[in-house]
Design an enzyme around this catalytic site. Structure first.
Site, short mmCIF file in Angstrom:
data_model
loop_
_atom_site.label_atom_id
_atom_site.label_comp_id
_atom_site.label_asym_id
_atom_site.label_seq_id
_atom_site.Cartn_x
_atom_site.Cartn_y
_atom_site.Cartn_z
CD GLU A 36 -2.99 -7.45 -4.53
OE1 GLU A 36 -1.91 -8.00 -4.72
OE2 GLU A 36 -4.07 -8.06 -4.56
CG HIS A 38 -3.70 -7.31 4.71
ND1 HIS A 38 -4.41 -6.15 4.47
CD2 HIS A 38 -3.19 -7.18 5.95
CE1 HIS A 38 -4.33 -5.37 5.52
NE2 HIS A 38 -3.60 -5.96 6.44
CG LEU A 149 10.22 -7.23 6.34
CD1 LEU A 149 11.24 -7.56 5.26
CD2 LEU A 149 10.90 -7.10 7.71
CG LEU A 177 2.88 -5.79 -2.35
CD1 LEU A 177 3.69 -6.85 -1.65
CD2 LEU A 177 1.68 -6.36 -3.01
CG MET A 185 -0.59 -1.15 -0.93
SD MET A 185 -1.03 -2.70 -1.70
CE MET A 185 -0.93 -2.21 -3.41
P1 AMP Z 1 -2.48 -5.16 9.84
O1 AMP Z 1 -3.79 -5.67 9.35
O2 AMP Z 1 -2.19 -3.76 9.47
O3 AMP Z 1 -2.24 -5.48 11.30
O4 AMP Z 1 -1.37 -6.00 9.06
C1 AMP Z 1 -1.39 -7.40 9.05
C2 AMP Z 1 -0.11 -7.91 8.41
O5 AMP Z 1 -0.03 -7.40 7.08
C3 AMP Z 1 1.14 -7.43 9.14
O6 AMP Z 1 2.11 -8.48 9.15
C4 AMP Z 1 1.59 -6.28 8.30
O7 AMP Z 1 2.98 -6.02 8.39
C5 AMP Z 1 1.23 -6.77 6.92
N1 AMP Z 1 1.13 -5.64 5.99
C6 AMP Z 1 0.45 -4.48 6.17
N2 AMP Z 1 0.66 -3.65 5.13
C7 AMP Z 1 1.49 -4.29 4.28
C8 AMP Z 1 2.08 -3.97 3.03
N3 AMP Z 1 1.86 -2.79 2.44
N4 AMP Z 1 2.88 -4.89 2.43
C9 AMP Z 1 3.12 -6.08 3.02
N5 AMP Z 1 2.60 -6.46 4.21
C10 AMP Z 1 1.79 -5.58 4.83
#
Ligand code: AMP
Length: 287
Positions: A36, A38, A149, A177, A185
């Site tokens: 969620e 993402h 963030l 989130l 998450m």
């Molecule tokens: P990742 O796939 O972990 O590299 O994350 C891809 C993007 O999703 C990055 O900009 C992360 O900061 C964002 N992201 C990961 N987890 C969350 C979350 N719980 N809430 C909001 N954005 C997230």
């Protein structure tokens, strides 16, 4: 929604969009195993952009030796369902050899901001992030790029890179989130055993305690806040603290006393078994 594997196809699809439309191009880079968090970035992009481009790429450059590159969770079928439901138009899923056909001899390194927090615990990690994000920005040429963030240091690093290199993209930071019980998450939450998952709740609880502490006190020392958070996390027997740090935000500079600081970040990285979780809260101290 269209799934694209090659850089050439993505470029021609985006140029075609730009030729025929006035709308902006919004970009959400991810490593997949979408949740969620993402989806919230995709929905935000959907609300602001004419064309929404999602990338799914587990970038080997940002993993250190012994980290979880090989076992990083992957589920393309489910990712595509989440992406479509959240409003993605193009999903870019390159292979490692498409992104790095020859050994990389050019690295984008952002200094200063990367010396603390995850930059200190994961040497080379942010070079890998800055390098792949700048490659993706050159490929997609987005008007806006959406980052969570949850990875606040990553946002600060990317914003600095965009400013220093005059990249014509607006970085849009988006809130973290959380699961109903407070756990941020993360694709890596799937690694947690039931007991680790239960104990991992201390992280968001500790951040809540820190928020209360700051609200009740006009002045405090960074160390007081760090101690409060550290002792709450230490109440979980399985928690192994990598760091708990309070820094000025977005400079990520240390400070002792809150008197001269407007905005701070309390950031933490904690291992439960083999799983390293990060979380943070950004707090405005003055109106
Ligand atoms: P990742 O796939 O972990 O590299 O994350 C891809 C993007 O999703 C990055 O900009 C992360 O900061 C964002 N992201 C990961 N987890 C969350 C979350 N719980 N809430 C909001 N954005 C997230």
């Amino acid at each position: 929604m269209e799934v694209i594997h090659s850089i050439a196809d993505l470029r021609s699809r985006i140029s075609e969009y730009r030729r025929k439309n006035d709308g902006s191009v919004g970009f959400v880079p991810t490593m997949g195993y979408l949740h969620e968090g993402h989806a919230s970035l995709l929905r935000k992009a959907r609300s602001q952009s004419g064309l929404v481009v999602l990338s799914i790429f587990v970038n080997p450059l940002q993993f250190g030796p012994g980290e979880d590159f090989e076992r990083y969770p992957r589920n393309t079928e489910r990712d595509l369902e989440v992406a479509e439901a959240a409003g993605a138009d193009l999903v870019f899923m390159p292979t490692v050899s498409e992104m790095y056909p020859t050994p990389t001899r050019t690295t984008v390194a952002v200094s200063g901001l990367t010396s603390r927090l995850c930059g200190a615990s994961r040497p080379g990690h942010f070079d890998g992030v800055a390098t792949v994000v700048s490659k993706l920005f050159h490929i997609v040429q987005p008007d806006q790029a959406f980052f969570g963030l949850k990875d606040a240091q990553q946002v600060a690093v990317i914003q600095q890179m965009v400013q220093d290199l005059n990249l014509p993209v607006e970085i849009v930071p988006c809130p973290t989130l959380r699961e109903k019980d407070g756990l941020a998450m993360s694709s890596r939450n799937v690694y947690l055993s039931d007991e680790e998952r239960k104990q991992a709740l201390v992280l968001s609880q500790a951040l809540d305690k820190a928020k209360e502490f700051v609200q009740s006190r006009p002045n405090f020392h960074a160390a007081e806040l760090e101690n409060l958070v550290t002792s709450h996390i230490a109440s979980a027997p399985l928690a192994v603290i990598d760091y708990v740090e309070v820094l000025a935000f977005p400079s990520l500079e240390p400070f002792e006393n809150s008197t001269h600081t407007d905005s701070i970040i309390l950031a933490l990285a904690v291992k439960f078994g083999k799983t390293r979780l990060i979380d943070n809260v950004i707090l405005q101290l003055r109106k």
